[in-house]
Design a protein around this motif. Structure first.
Motif, short mmCIF file in Angstrom:
data_model
loop_
_atom_site.label_atom_id
_atom_site.label_comp_id
_atom_site.label_asym_id
_atom_site.label_seq_id
_atom_site.Cartn_x
_atom_site.Cartn_y
_atom_site.Cartn_z
N THR A 70 67.76 22.90 63.41
CA THR A 70 68.92 22.35 63.48
C THR A 70 69.79 21.88 62.62
O THR A 70 70.31 21.90 61.75
CB THR A 70 69.47 22.63 64.96
N ASN A 74 71.74 23.59 59.81
CA ASN A 74 72.47 23.68 59.35
C ASN A 74 73.46 22.76 57.65
O ASN A 74 74.42 23.25 57.41
CB ASN A 74 73.71 22.59 60.50
N VAL A 87 71.25 25.73 68.27
CA VAL A 87 70.01 27.09 68.87
C VAL A 87 69.63 26.69 69.81
O VAL A 87 69.79 25.14 70.61
CB VAL A 87 68.89 26.16 67.57
N VAL A 96 69.66 31.98 68.54
CA VAL A 96 71.03 31.14 68.04
C VAL A 96 72.07 31.76 68.00
O VAL A 96 72.41 32.73 67.36
CB VAL A 96 70.62 31.28 65.78
N GLN A 98 75.76 31.62 65.74
CA GLN A 98 76.43 31.20 64.08
C GLN A 98 77.36 31.40 64.46
O GLN A 98 78.02 32.25 64.47
CB GLN A 98 75.59 31.79 62.91
#
Length: 155
Positions: A70, A74, A87, A96, A98
């Protein structure tokens, strides 16, 4: 050149600069042109392939936990201005979620982004999960849940 500290997210230097302001417009125009010249399946395959290329910029073959994964992904999304991912592990999949992926602008620009992002992220995350040793029996899918793109990797 990659970062040397293993605790620091590794992102290719090609992605360390902030994307130009016109990038969202350009991507929207490319997506519209592709949609007018290719079938839905061809467009999907193209975006999945591009997603796999994106994944190559953030190698995860040495990652053994979701926290490190992650942090690395990110770092890429922050550099690109593509939001951030959370996640989690659920019963039958790694999920996940987003947010902040596409520009908050007119529909003329945002709509093509919303169409291209599910297959693009499907290819990106599928490639990352494979780097981490995922079985070929598992599949990756992506779909919008309001303003959040949900990517599932599992059965």
């Amino acid at each position: 050149m990659m970062f040397e500290d293993p605790k620091t997210p590794r992102v290719s230097s090609a992605f360390r600069a902030t994307p130009p302001a016109g990038a969202s417009f350009l991507v929207a125009m490319i997506a519209r042109e592709l949609a007018s010249a290719a079938t839905e399946d061809q467009s999907h395959g193209f975006y999945v392939a591009v997603g796999k290329r994106i994944a190559d910029f953030v190698p995860l073959d040495d990652v053994e936990d979701l926290g490190t994964m992650t942090a690395r992904i990110n770092a890429l999304w922050a550099t690109l201005g593509w939001g951030s991912a959370v996640v989690t592990v659920e019963d039958s999949a790694i999920v996940v979620r987003q947010d902040g992926l596409y520009p908050e602008t007119e529909a003329e620009i945002a709509d093509p982004w919303k169409a291209l992002l599910p297959p693009l992220m499907e290819g990106t995350y599928d490639s990352w999960f494979r780097m981490m040793g995922s079985s070929q029996a598992l599949a990756t899918t992506a779909e919008w849940k309001e303003q959040t793109l949900e990517i599932r990797h599992g059965r």
